[in-house]
Write a protein that holds these residues in place. Structure first.
Motif, PDB file in Angstrom:
ATOM      1  N   SER A 143      46.746  59.592 -30.448  1.00  0.00           N
ATOM      2  CA  SER A 143      47.636  60.319 -29.900  1.00  0.00           C
ATOM      3  C   SER A 143      47.474  60.435 -28.228  1.00  0.00           C
ATOM      4  N   LEU A 144      46.135  60.436 -28.066  1.00  0.00           N
ATOM      5  CA  LEU A 144      45.898  60.618 -26.369  1.00  0.00           C
ATOM      6  C   LEU A 144      46.088  59.244 -25.480  1.00  0.00           C
ATOM      7  N   TYR A 145      45.733  57.998 -26.385  1.00  0.00           N
ATOM      8  CA  TYR A 145      45.956  57.004 -25.587  1.00  0.00           C
ATOM      9  C   TYR A 145      47.371  56.711 -25.661  1.00  0.00           C
ATOM     10  N   LEU A 146      48.333  57.080 -26.993  1.00  0.00           N
ATOM     11  CA  LEU A 146      49.702  56.943 -26.557  1.00  0.00           C
ATOM     12  C   LEU A 146      50.427  57.735 -25.554  1.00  0.00           C
ATOM     13  N   PHE A 147      49.824  58.811 -25.395  1.00  0.00           N
ATOM     14  CA  PHE A 147      50.320  59.557 -24.156  1.00  0.00           C
ATOM     15  C   PHE A 147      50.414  58.664 -22.716  1.00  0.00           C
ATOM     16  N   GLN A 148      49.678  57.884 -22.607  1.00  0.00           N
ATOM     17  CA  GLN A 148      49.501  57.157 -21.550  1.00  0.00           C
ATOM     18  C   GLN A 148      50.670  56.266 -21.035  1.00  0.00           C
ATOM     19  N   ASN A 149      51.244  56.137 -20.022  1.00  0.00           N
ATOM     20  CA  ASN A 149      52.281  55.382 -19.700  1.00  0.00           C
ATOM     21  C   ASN A 149      51.838  53.880 -19.868  1.00  0.00           C
ATOM     22  N   ASP A 150      50.699  53.235 -19.549  1.00  0.00           N
ATOM     23  CA  ASP A 150      50.513  51.981 -19.743  1.00  0.00           C
ATOM     24  C   ASP A 150      49.991  51.569 -21.217  1.00  0.00           C
ATOM     25  N   SER A 151      50.336  52.400 -22.056  1.00  0.00           N
ATOM     26  CA  SER A 151      49.938  52.132 -23.565  1.00  0.00           C
ATOM     27  C   SER A 151      50.888  51.002 -24.108  1.00  0.00           C
ATOM     28  N   GLY A 152      52.210  50.793 -23.546  1.00  0.00           N
ATOM     29  CA  GLY A 152      52.814  50.057 -23.998  1.00  0.00           C
ATOM     30  C   GLY A 152      54.262  50.600 -24.895  1.00  0.00           C
ATOM     31  N   LEU A 153      53.923  51.617 -25.084  1.00  0.00           N
ATOM     32  CA  LEU A 153      54.898  52.588 -25.688  1.00  0.00           C
ATOM     33  C   LEU A 153      55.619  53.501 -25.224  1.00  0.00           C
ATOM     34  N   ARG A 154      55.576  53.372 -23.791  1.00  0.00           N
ATOM     35  CA  ARG A 154      56.598  54.426 -23.076  1.00  0.00           C
ATOM     36  C   ARG A 154      55.910  55.582 -22.878  1.00  0.00           C
ATOM     37  N   GLY A 155      54.693  56.049 -23.187  1.00  0.00           N
ATOM     38  CA  GLY A 155      54.018  57.197 -22.997  1.00  0.00           C
ATOM     39  C   GLY A 155      54.636  58.284 -23.603  1.00  0.00           C
ATOM     40  N   ASN A 156      54.730  59.322 -22.719  1.00  0.00           N
ATOM     41  CA  ASN A 156      55.080  60.683 -23.451  1.00  0.00           C
ATOM     42  C   ASN A 156      56.724  60.589 -23.788  1.00  0.00           C
ATOM     43  N   ASN A 157      57.515  59.670 -23.272  1.00  0.00           N
ATOM     44  CA  ASN A 157      58.817  59.596 -23.480  1.00  0.00           C
ATOM     45  C   ASN A 157      59.158  58.978 -24.827  1.00  0.00           C
ATOM     46  N   GLY A 158      58.118  58.227 -25.278  1.00  0.00           N
ATOM     47  CA  GLY A 158      58.384  57.706 -26.821  1.00  0.00           C
ATOM     48  C   GLY A 158      59.417  56.583 -26.866  1.00  0.00           C
ATOM     49  N   LEU A 159      59.891  56.428 -28.000  1.00  0.00           N
ATOM     50  CA  LEU A 159      60.963  55.405 -28.288  1.00  0.00           C
ATOM     51  C   LEU A 159      62.078  56.498 -28.879  1.00  0.00           C
TER      52      LEU A 159
END
Length: 387
Positions: A184-200
């Motif tokens: 979850s912490l990785y996905l919160f980063q904007n450079d995770s490739g999945l739009r960070g906190n914005n999600g899909l």
């Protein structure tokens, strides 16, 4: 004499009959297919609840039957949602970009279209190129394969490392929770490739069905969720019955003795852990198009803790108990936090259920643990035995 699968699992027929009657009733009362007594938003709520029931059954198998308290299974649920969400966002954005470029005198090249789609999707995080993990986002079959493969491979690798090291009990729970937190912490980063906190977002807009009313789309997903729950229930009922089920329950009760009897305990645990992760991913892939959005908060460790609470309240070690606990908690949560429950004015203080719902859920968990340790499913068993 060997008894048939149904004879060993009479609850399967009862569950399928109840689920079929429930599905038919909702169909006859929905806006798109019936009288309109049930609103489209509530149909979506019911469809999402069925998906949560499916992941709760998976959690019950891995915890209630095999004794592995995983606090990371909702991460697999979220991964499945992200996998299908990537295709939904790509296909929907591709339609928008293609329509906007159709009026150009010179037709755009495929690379120009791809760049425009990437800018539309990732402009919110300051990027304009597709990350490598979006390599298959253009293909629905490949992304559906990712729904199964990614949670399965993650569970397989994690489980192999943990079980071969014979990590058990609370230590394994902490490891699964740490895995979920790291993800979850990785996905919160904007450079995770999945739009960070914005999600899909915008996942409720299904490509190819733009002209189809949301009331009908919600019914299709409701039917798909009901079918997935029925098939999942049958699958897990088969897994926990017969010799395999006996070994799994024995591992839960006394892992050391089972190992001394010659069974390869790690293989059984790895099979259960991986299978339940795959089913959790499928449940997530059905859930999030109905929810319309997914972000890293959905994968936070607290979500997996809620999942364990649902199973505990329903009664672990009973597949129908997991369903009962999930239905009870999720519908009660929708009622208390959605404004259905009226506030209580005590004169000196007003109880607003949107603020107090988690306290009420915690008290319910404590009450069930103290006074009904076998959960709601255990109460059903007692009533069935008396009758």
């Amino acid at each position: 004499m060997n008894r048939s699968f149904i004879a060993r699992n009479p609850s399967v027929l009862w569950f399928l009959a109840f689920l079929g009657i429930f599905t038919l009733a909702v169909t006859l009362m929905a806006e798109a297919t019936g009288t309109g007594f049930i609103s489209t938003s509530f149909v979506k709520t019911l469809g999402k609840t069925l998906c949560l029931c499916l992941v709760a059954i998976a959690m019950d198998v891995v915890w209630g039957y095999c004794g592995i308290l995983s606090l990371g299974h909702f991460a697999f649920f979220g991964i499945g949602g992200y996998a299908i969400g990537m295709w939904l966002m790509y296909a929907r954005t591709e339609t928008i970009v293609t329509d906007s470029m159709a009026a150009q005198v010179v037709p755009p090249s495929p690379q120009e279209v791809s760049d425009a789609i990437a800018s539309q999707i990732f402009g919110v995080v300051g990027a304009s190129e597709f990350p490598p993990i979006w390599a298959f986002a253009h293909s629905l079959p490949l992304q559906l394969l990712m729904v199964v493969l990614v949670p399965g491979l993650l569970a397989l690798v994690f489980g192999w490392l943990a079980f071969r090291s014979r990590v058990t009990g609370v230590y394994l729970s902490i490891l699964t929770q740490a895995m979920t937190l790291a993800l979850s912490l990785y996905l919160f980063q904007n450079d995770s490739g999945l739009r960070g906190n914005n999600g899909l977002s915008g996942l409720q807009n299904i490509p190819g069905f733009e002209s189809t009313p949301q009331s009908m789309v919600s019914m299709v997903f409701f039917w798909a969720s009901a079918l997935a729950l029925a098939l999942g229930y049958i699958l897990f009922a088969w897994v926990v019955s017969g010799k395999m089920g006996s070994v799994i329950r024995a591992i839960r009760d006394d892992e050391t003795r089972v190992r001394f009897l010659g069974y390869h305990v790690e293989s059984y645990k790895l099979f259960v852990f991986t299978l339940t992760a795959v089913i959790a991913g499928i449940a997530g892939a059905l859930y999030y198009p109905q929810a319309g959005i997914i972000n890293p908060a959905e994968i936070a460790p607290i979500a997996s803790i809620y999942l364990a609470v649902w199973v505990a309240i329903g009664g672990r070690g009973r597949l129908y108990g997991a369903v009962m606990g999930t239905v009870f908690v999720t519908l009660a949560s929708s009622w208390f936090t959605g404004g259905g429950a009226p506030d209580i004015n005590l004169g000196f203080y007003t109880i607003q259920w949107t603020d107090w719902w988690l306290v009420l859920l915690g008290l319910s968990f404590v009450a069930v643990t103290l006074f009904a340790p076998q959960g709601l499913g255990g109460l059903v068993d007692k009533i069935a035995r008396k009758s």
